[in-house]
Motif scaffolding. Structure first.
Motif, PDB file in Angstrom:
ATOM      1  N   GLY A 119     -12.301  17.249   2.952  1.00  0.00           N
ATOM      2  CA  GLY A 119     -10.997  17.819   2.624  1.00  0.00           C
ATOM      3  C   GLY A 119      -9.826  16.955   3.049  1.00  0.00           C
ATOM      4  O   GLY A 119      -8.708  17.441   3.232  1.00  0.00           O
ATOM      5  N   GLN A 120     -10.052  15.637   3.169  1.00  0.00           N
ATOM      6  CA  GLN A 120      -8.966  14.739   3.567  1.00  0.00           C
ATOM      7  C   GLN A 120      -8.049  14.482   2.377  1.00  0.00           C
ATOM      8  O   GLN A 120      -8.498  13.987   1.339  1.00  0.00           O
ATOM      9  CB  GLN A 120      -9.554  13.407   4.072  1.00  0.00           C
ATOM     10  N   THR A 121      -6.772  14.815   2.542  1.00  0.00           N
ATOM     11  CA  THR A 121      -5.820  14.606   1.447  1.00  0.00           C
ATOM     12  C   THR A 121      -4.967  13.356   1.658  1.00  0.00           C
ATOM     13  O   THR A 121      -4.494  12.777   0.688  1.00  0.00           O
ATOM     14  CB  THR A 121      -4.897  15.825   1.267  1.00  0.00           C
ATOM     15  N   VAL A 122      -4.738  12.965   2.905  1.00  0.00           N
ATOM     16  CA  VAL A 122      -3.960  11.750   3.187  1.00  0.00           C
ATOM     17  C   VAL A 122      -4.907  10.715   3.783  1.00  0.00           C
ATOM     18  O   VAL A 122      -5.538  10.957   4.816  1.00  0.00           O
ATOM     19  CB  VAL A 122      -2.793  12.037   4.154  1.00  0.00           C
TER      20      VAL A 122
ATOM     21  N   HIS B   3      -2.746   1.075   9.919  1.00  0.00           N
ATOM     22  CA  HIS B   3      -3.443   1.869   8.896  1.00  0.00           C
ATOM     23  C   HIS B   3      -4.959   1.772   9.055  1.00  0.00           C
ATOM     24  O   HIS B   3      -5.538   0.692   8.932  1.00  0.00           O
ATOM     25  CB  HIS B   3      -3.031   1.405   7.494  1.00  0.00           C
ATOM     26  N   ILE B   4      -5.574   2.902   9.323  1.00  0.00           N
ATOM     27  CA  ILE B   4      -7.035   3.056   9.269  1.00  0.00           C
ATOM     28  C   ILE B   4      -7.249   4.235   8.330  1.00  0.00           C
ATOM     29  O   ILE B   4      -6.601   5.279   8.500  1.00  0.00           O
ATOM     30  CB  ILE B   4      -7.633   3.373  10.662  1.00  0.00           C
ATOM     31  N   ALA B   5      -8.101   4.098   7.335  1.00  0.00           N
ATOM     32  CA  ALA B   5      -8.190   5.124   6.296  1.00  0.00           C
ATOM     33  C   ALA B   5      -8.724   6.453   6.832  1.00  0.00           C
ATOM     34  O   ALA B   5      -8.235   7.523   6.468  1.00  0.00           O
ATOM     35  CB  ALA B   5      -9.054   4.622   5.143  1.00  0.00           C
TER      36      ALA B   5
ATOM     37  N   VAL C 166     -11.545   0.011  17.151  1.00  0.00           N
ATOM     38  CA  VAL C 166     -11.908   1.139  18.019  1.00  0.00           C
ATOM     39  C   VAL C 166     -10.910   1.314  19.167  1.00  0.00           C
ATOM     40  O   VAL C 166     -10.684   2.443  19.634  1.00  0.00           O
ATOM     41  CB  VAL C 166     -13.366   1.000  18.527  1.00  0.00           C
ATOM     42  N   CYS C 167     -10.258   0.238  19.574  1.00  0.00           N
ATOM     43  CA  CYS C 167      -9.257   0.358  20.648  1.00  0.00           C
ATOM     44  C   CYS C 167      -8.052   1.151  20.161  1.00  0.00           C
ATOM     45  O   CYS C 167      -7.469   1.939  20.926  1.00  0.00           O
ATOM     46  CB  CYS C 167      -8.819  -1.019  21.148  1.00  0.00           C
ATOM     47  N   THR C 168      -7.690   0.964  18.913  1.00  0.00           N
ATOM     48  CA  THR C 168      -6.584   1.739  18.333  1.00  0.00           C
ATOM     49  C   THR C 168      -6.954   3.218  18.289  1.00  0.00           C
ATOM     50  O   THR C 168      -6.148   4.090  18.629  1.00  0.00           O
ATOM     51  CB  THR C 168      -6.282   1.234  16.907  1.00  0.00           C
ATOM     52  N   ALA C 169      -8.192   3.493  17.885  1.00  0.00           N
ATOM     53  CA  ALA C 169      -8.655   4.879  17.862  1.00  0.00           C
ATOM     54  C   ALA C 169      -8.634   5.468  19.271  1.00  0.00           C
ATOM     55  O   ALA C 169      -8.240   6.627  19.468  1.00  0.00           O
ATOM     56  CB  ALA C 169     -10.060   4.941  17.262  1.00  0.00           C
ATOM     57  N   ALA C 170      -9.017   4.664  20.249  1.00  0.00           N
ATOM     58  CA  ALA C 170      -9.010   5.143  21.641  1.00  0.00           C
ATOM     59  C   ALA C 170      -7.593   5.468  22.098  1.00  0.00           C
ATOM     60  O   ALA C 170      -7.381   6.429  22.855  1.00  0.00           O
ATOM     61  CB  ALA C 170      -9.641   4.095  22.554  1.00  0.00           C
TER      62      ALA C 170
ATOM     63  N   MET D 237       0.844  -1.198   0.000  1.00  0.00           N
ATOM     64  CA  MET D 237       0.000   0.000   0.000  1.00  0.00           C
ATOM     65  C   MET D 237       0.881   1.251   0.000  1.00  0.00           C
ATOM     66  O   MET D 237       1.850   1.328   0.749  1.00  0.00           O
ATOM     67  CB  MET D 237      -0.902  -0.026   1.232  1.00  0.00           C
ATOM     68  N   ASP D 238       0.531   2.189  -0.832  1.00  0.00           N
ATOM     69  CA  ASP D 238       1.346   3.390  -0.981  1.00  0.00           C
ATOM     70  C   ASP D 238       0.789   4.500  -0.085  1.00  0.00           C
ATOM     71  O   ASP D 238       0.118   5.398  -0.567  1.00  0.00           O
ATOM     72  CB  ASP D 238       1.346   3.806  -2.452  1.00  0.00           C
ATOM     73  N   CYS D 239       1.096   4.408   1.207  1.00  0.00           N
ATOM     74  CA  CYS D 239       0.554   5.384   2.154  1.00  0.00           C
ATOM     75  C   CYS D 239       1.700   6.179   2.774  1.00  0.00           C
ATOM     76  O   CYS D 239       2.583   5.608   3.421  1.00  0.00           O
ATOM     77  CB  CYS D 239      -0.252   4.673   3.246  1.00  0.00           C
ATOM     78  N   ILE D 240       1.673   7.485   2.575  1.00  0.00           N
ATOM     79  CA  ILE D 240       2.778   8.338   3.029  1.00  0.00           C
ATOM     80  C   ILE D 240       2.926   8.294   4.560  1.00  0.00           C
ATOM     81  O   ILE D 240       4.051   8.304   5.081  1.00  0.00           O
ATOM     82  CB  ILE D 240       2.596   9.781   2.504  1.00  0.00           C
ATOM     83  N   PHE D 241       1.812   8.233   5.289  1.00  0.00           N
ATOM     84  CA  PHE D 241       1.924   8.211   6.755  1.00  0.00           C
ATOM     85  C   PHE D 241       2.431   6.858   7.256  1.00  0.00           C
ATOM     86  O   PHE D 241       3.177   6.809   8.239  1.00  0.00           O
ATOM     87  CB  PHE D 241       0.599   8.603   7.413  1.00  0.00           C
ATOM     88  N   CYS D 242       2.075   5.751   6.587  1.00  0.00           N
ATOM     89  CA  CYS D 242       2.670   4.456   6.947  1.00  0.00           C
ATOM     90  C   CYS D 242       4.185   4.517   6.739  1.00  0.00           C
ATOM     91  O   CYS D 242       4.960   3.992   7.548  1.00  0.00           O
ATOM     92  CB  CYS D 242       2.059   3.328   6.117  1.00  0.00           C
ATOM     93  N   LYS D 243       4.619   5.171   5.669  1.00  0.00           N
ATOM     94  CA  LYS D 243       6.061   5.300   5.400  1.00  0.00           C
ATOM     95  C   LYS D 243       6.742   6.160   6.456  1.00  0.00           C
ATOM     96  O   LYS D 243       7.869   5.888   6.874  1.00  0.00           O
ATOM     97  CB  LYS D 243       6.286   5.887   4.002  1.00  0.00           C
ATOM     98  N   ILE D 244       6.067   7.222   6.899  1.00  0.00           N
ATOM     99  CA  ILE D 244       6.620   8.072   7.967  1.00  0.00           C
ATOM    100  C   ILE D 244       6.752   7.251   9.254  1.00  0.00           C
ATOM    101  O   ILE D 244       7.787   7.295   9.930  1.00  0.00           O
ATOM    102  CB  ILE D 244       5.729   9.322   8.166  1.00  0.00           C
ATOM    103  N   ILE D 245       5.734   6.478   9.582  1.00  0.00           N
ATOM    104  CA  ILE D 245       5.752   5.656  10.809  1.00  0.00           C
ATOM    105  C   ILE D 245       6.912   4.660  10.744  1.00  0.00           C
ATOM    106  O   ILE D 245       7.605   4.436  11.736  1.00  0.00           O
ATOM    107  CB  ILE D 245       4.397   4.928  10.980  1.00  0.00           C
ATOM    108  N   LYS D 246       7.150   4.088   9.564  1.00  0.00           N
ATOM    109  CA  LYS D 246       8.230   3.100   9.407  1.00  0.00           C
ATOM    110  C   LYS D 246       9.601   3.757   9.307  1.00  0.00           C
ATOM    111  O   LYS D 246      10.630   3.081   9.277  1.00  0.00           O
ATOM    112  CB  LYS D 246       7.996   2.261   8.137  1.00  0.00           C
ATOM    113  N   GLY D 247       9.631   5.093   9.209  1.00  0.00           N
ATOM    114  CA  GLY D 247      10.901   5.804   9.103  1.00  0.00           C
ATOM    115  C   GLY D 247      11.439   5.861   7.687  1.00  0.00           C
ATOM    116  O   GLY D 247      12.588   6.256   7.464  1.00  0.00           O
ATOM    117  N   GLU D 248      10.624   5.478   6.717  1.00  0.00           N
ATOM    118  CA  GLU D 248      11.079   5.490   5.319  1.00  0.00           C
ATOM    119  C   GLU D 248      11.040   6.897   4.724  1.00  0.00           C
ATOM    120  O   GLU D 248      11.709   7.185   3.746  1.00  0.00           O
ATOM    121  CB  GLU D 248      10.199   4.546   4.482  1.00  0.00           C
TER     122      GLU D 248
END
Ligand code: AMP
Ligand code: ZN
Length: 112
Positions: free
Chosen positions: A91-94, A45-47, A57-61, A1-12
């Motif tokens: 207006g969600q861009t990511v 990753h939750i969209a 929901v626990c992750t969201a909490a 999956m090409d997700c910029i925030f997943c890449k930030i979390i992984k340090g990529e």
């Protein structure tokens, strides 16, 4: 999956980390809208908020639990605003759920 925030979390992709725990990562927004503008994201990753269900929901909490701690780290004892955008009209861009933590000034009162 090409997700910029997943890449930030992984340090990529580099980011200015503000806080991290087992479930949550927080970093400075690259294009700040306030003196303090931090993005708080779950490490899984939750969209968007629209994807929250019984399975995550626990992750969201965990994200919500981290907010007061991150606000304290950022020196926002005078208050702050938390915003999450959802989908096209929101207006969600990511497309990785994130909460904007805004503060450091008296924020304008507006709905959009
Ligand atoms: P939204 O429009 O609610 O989806 O918010 C996405 C936010 O991510 C925007 O405020 C962008 O400035 C921010 N952003 C995008 N790419 C990066 C990045 N590489 N590092 C930090 N913030 C980013
Ligand atoms: Zn992601």
């Amino acid at each position: 999956m090409d997700c910029i925030f997943c890449k930030i979390i992984k340090g990529e992709i580099p980011s200015a980390k503000v806080y991290e725990n087992e479930h949550v990562y927080a970093f400075k927004d690259i294009n700040p809208n306030a003196p303090v503008h931090v993005l708080i994201v779950p490490k899984t990753h939750i969209a968007s908020v629209d994807e929250i269900d019984c399975s995550n929901v626990c992750t969201a909490a965990e994200v919500f639990k981290a907010i007061p701690h991150i606000a304290k780290i950022c020196g926002l004892e005078n208050g702050y605003r938390v915003i999450t955008n959802v989908g096209e009209d929101g207006g969600q861009t990511v497309k990785h759920m994130h909460f904007h933590l805004l503060g450091g000034t008296k924020l304008a009162v507006k709905l959009n």
